[in-house]
Structures are given as structure tokens and as C-alpha cells.
Design an enzyme around this catalytic site. Structure first.
Site, PDB file in Angstrom:
ATOM      1  N   HIS A 113      -7.553  52.992  29.452  1.00 11.58           N
ATOM      2  CA  HIS A 113      -8.499  53.998  28.972  1.00 11.58           C
ATOM      3  C   HIS A 113      -7.972  55.428  29.113  1.00 11.58           C
ATOM      4  O   HIS A 113      -8.373  56.301  28.336  1.00 11.58           O
ATOM      5  CB  HIS A 113      -9.821  53.898  29.739  1.00 11.58           C
ATOM      6  CG  HIS A 113     -10.514  52.589  29.601  1.00 11.58           C
ATOM      7  ND1 HIS A 113     -11.117  52.182  28.428  1.00 11.58           N
ATOM      8  CD2 HIS A 113     -10.708  51.573  30.487  1.00 11.58           C
ATOM      9  CE1 HIS A 113     -11.658  50.993  28.593  1.00 11.58           C
ATOM     10  NE2 HIS A 113     -11.420  50.597  29.833  1.00 11.58           N
ATOM     11  N   GLU A 219     -13.220  39.686  31.864  1.00  6.68           N
ATOM     12  CA  GLU A 219     -14.208  40.706  31.514  1.00  6.68           C
ATOM     13  C   GLU A 219     -15.085  40.301  30.329  1.00  6.68           C
ATOM     14  O   GLU A 219     -15.698  41.152  29.702  1.00  6.68           O
ATOM     15  CB  GLU A 219     -13.494  42.016  31.176  1.00  6.68           C
ATOM     16  CG  GLU A 219     -12.635  42.572  32.317  1.00  6.68           C
ATOM     17  CD  GLU A 219     -12.001  43.902  31.958  1.00  6.68           C
ATOM     18  OE1 GLU A 219     -12.561  44.943  32.352  1.00  6.68           O
ATOM     19  OE2 GLU A 219     -10.958  43.894  31.269  1.00  6.68           O
ATOM     20  N   ASP A 245     -17.543  45.435  31.998  1.00  5.90           N
ATOM     21  CA  ASP A 245     -17.294  44.817  30.693  1.00  5.90           C
ATOM     22  C   ASP A 245     -17.903  43.423  30.612  1.00  5.90           C
ATOM     23  O   ASP A 245     -18.319  42.980  29.524  1.00  5.90           O
ATOM     24  CB  ASP A 245     -15.794  44.748  30.416  1.00  5.90           C
ATOM     25  CG  ASP A 245     -15.246  46.064  29.893  1.00  5.90           C
ATOM     26  OD1 ASP A 245     -15.771  46.560  28.883  1.00  5.90           O
ATOM     27  OD2 ASP A 245     -14.308  46.597  30.491  1.00  5.90           O
TER      28      ASP A 245
END
Length: 322
Positions: A113, A219, A245
Site C-alpha cells: 500500500h 485475507e 481484509d
């Protein structure tokens, strides 16, 4: 301003540092310099007249820290040790240093990210190494070799691959992280930073096989259903549960307190432990670390640089009474 680095400057820099940092094996420059007078010799070839800081006569008792001195996280975890870690999202070397000084057992530099390039991740790694012996992992999106190899060649201690959902993705991760015959990692150890630019070429391949930690993040609902297949892939060391997630498949997205998500996490924990692989995960509440370790977790992340900065900033704001 240009900078030309000559070998004599490198020697002088090494000698200067050696007077301050321990190395019993590598500091006896008098063996290779005329008349056993390293200072006079270096001043002669460089034209520099700087006096040393520290006692050069004690050089044999000093030793610079090497990245090969970092504790082997993989072996520690496999031996049963419990480790607390934190994520680094801000791509800031100064922040990475502060987090390293706090004493976390492992730090994970985010490359999934974070708005950072490879050189930024390397700056963070170097910053951490300058103040701490904490192992440093890198988190990547998926299992692409093009994402994994540069990080391992840069010297990261392992890879955390986000959101794996199948045995095929797990095999791709192993191929990217391990040298043959287990994997297909390219042979750059003759010049890579991880192998000290080739100085450790004779030992690095064996060391990497022992020390590189390979982590598959679970996730998604698909990931939970494929836990047994992912864990069965030779070369996967740990399955790491990512609750936020995971909420996309259980309960309401983003709701970390939903009963359905809690049941899914408990189910995933049981399946991972039954597989014989290491269990890792992110703590929804850091206060629960003792209970999570008791349930069989080997590695738990309980904080991030961003989260701590937000919490500290909010707590530091003075609100005048109305």
C-alpha cells in the site's frame, strides 16, 4: 558538487570507523601496510592529516555490525519463540529508526500500500540496521518474482505476500523466494547487497535457504478455504491472518467486531495450527497479545507507524474546557 571516491579514501574511512566499532578479525591493517604504521601510511597515500578519533591500538578488539549478525528470525520462530512486530507504512527512514529503537522483535516494511519505491524501502532497511538488530521483512502484493527478488537481493530477511488464495500462488511465492532446487530465484549473489556485494557468495545461498522467512497472508474467504492446500506447499513457513481484509468475506466489511469474522478467524487459526505451519496475525486489540500467543500464534503485529502517530497526535492535542 561531484564526489570521486578513491580506494585510499575507502581505506581511511574503514580505518577511522574501525577505531570506534568492534572487529577482532578485520582491523589489523598493520599486517598489510608498510612498517606497521597505518596512520602514517594512510596519510601518505591520501594527503589527509586528520587525527583518529578513538584508540587505534585497540582496533583488534572492535567489530562493525554486519547484517549477517541479525538474529535469524525464521529459526527463532521455528524453535518456538514468540515475536511481536509492527508495520511501517510511512516510507520514512527516520520513523523506521524510531520504531526500531522501540524494541519490536520484527519490523515489516510495506510495499503493498505504501507510496514508496524500492530505493525508499532500502533506505528504511538501512535506517533500521543502523540502530537495531531487529529482523526486517517486506510485504508485497501477491507473489510476483519481479516484486520479491529485488527486496531479497537488497537484504530483507523475508517476504510477507498479501492475500494468497491458492496453492498455485503459494508455489509461485516459494519459487520467487528460494534458490533451486526448491525455487527459481535468480543467482545475483555474486554482486547482491544481501550477499555483501559478493563477499559472501560462497555462503549466502545456504544461509538464505535457512534464514529467509516466507509468509503467506490469509485475507479472504477463498484464502481461508485453501489454507490446507497453501500450507502443504513446501517452502511456506507461516500463514498470517489479516483481519481487516478478511472482513470482506465475513460479516460487514470493515467491522472487526462482527461475530462472523471472529468465528472465521478462530476457524483459520485451528486449520493453520493443524497444518504444522507457523501461525501469524495482526492483533485487532493489542491488549489481546497474551491470549493470542497462548492460542498458538508465533508472530503478532500489534501496531504501525501510522497508527501510533495518529494516536499520539490526537492524545497530545489540548482541548480547553468549555
Amino acid at each position: 558538487m561531484s564526489c570521486t571516491l578513491r580506494m585510499e579514501h575507502i581505506l581511511l574511512a574503514r580505518w577511522s570507523v574501525a577505531a570506534l566499532i568492534p572487529d577482532p578479525n578485520e582491523c589489523d591493517f598493520s599486517r598489510k601496510m608498510p612498517s606497521g604504521r597505518p596512520l602514517a601510511y594512510l596519510q601518505k597515500i591520501t594527503g589527509l592529516r586528520s587525527e583518529p578519533t578513538g584508540d587505534f591500538s585497540r582496533c583488534r578488539s572492535h567489530r562493525p555490525r554486519r547484517e549477517t549478525d541479525v538474529p535469524n528470525l525464521r529459526e527463532r520462530l521455528l524453535s518456538g519463540q514468540k515475536v511481536q512486530g509492527a508495520f511501517l507504512f510511512l516510507a520514512c527512514p527516520d520513523v523506521a529508526e524510531i520504531m526500531a529503537l522501540a524494541g519490536y522483535g520484527v519490523l515489516i516494511v510495506d510495499r503493498e500500500h505504501a507510496a514508496a519505491d524500492l530505493s525508499g524501502a532500502l533506505h528504511e532497511l538501512r535506517a533500521i540496521r543502523s540502530v537495531s538488530a531487529a529482523p526486517v521483512l517486506a510485504r508485497v502484493h501477491g507473489a510476483a518474482s519481479s516484486s520479491v527478488k529485488p527486496l531479497l537481493d537488497a537484504g530483507f530477511d523475508g517476504i510477507v505476500a498479501a492475500d494468497l488464495r491458492s496453492a498455485a500462488e503459494a508455489r509461485a511465492l516459494v519459487e520467487a523466494t528460494h534458490y533451486p532446487p526448491l525455487g527459481r530465484r535468480g543467482a545475483q549473489f555474486t554482486v547482491s547487497r544481501a550477499a555483501r556485494y559478493g563477499y559472501d557468495r560462497a555462503s549466502y545461498v545456504d544461509r538464505a535457504g535457512r534464514e529467509i522467512l516466507v509468509v503467506a497472508m490469509i485475507e479472504s474467504r477463498e484464502g481461508v478455504e485453501a489454507i490446507a492446500e497453501i500450507a502443504a506447499v513446501d517452502g511456506i513457513d507461516m500463514l498470517f491472518i489479516g483481519p481487516l481484509d478478511l472482513s470482506s468475506g465475513y460479516g460487514r466489511y470493515g467491522d472487526l467486531g462482527s461475530a462472523e469474522l471472529k468465528e472465521a478467524i478462530a476457524f483459520a487459526e485451528q486449520r493453520i495450527l493443524a497444518s504444522g505451519r507457523l501461525l501469524g496475525g495482526a492483533a485487532i486489540d493489542p491488549a489481546n497479545l497474551p491470549q493470542m500467543f497462548d492460542r498458538g500464534y508465533s508472530l503478532i503485529t500489534s501496531a504501525s507507524d501510522t497508527g501510533l502517530l495518529v494516536q499520539g497526535s490526537k492524545a497530545a492535542v489540548y482541548h480547553a474546557p468549555h
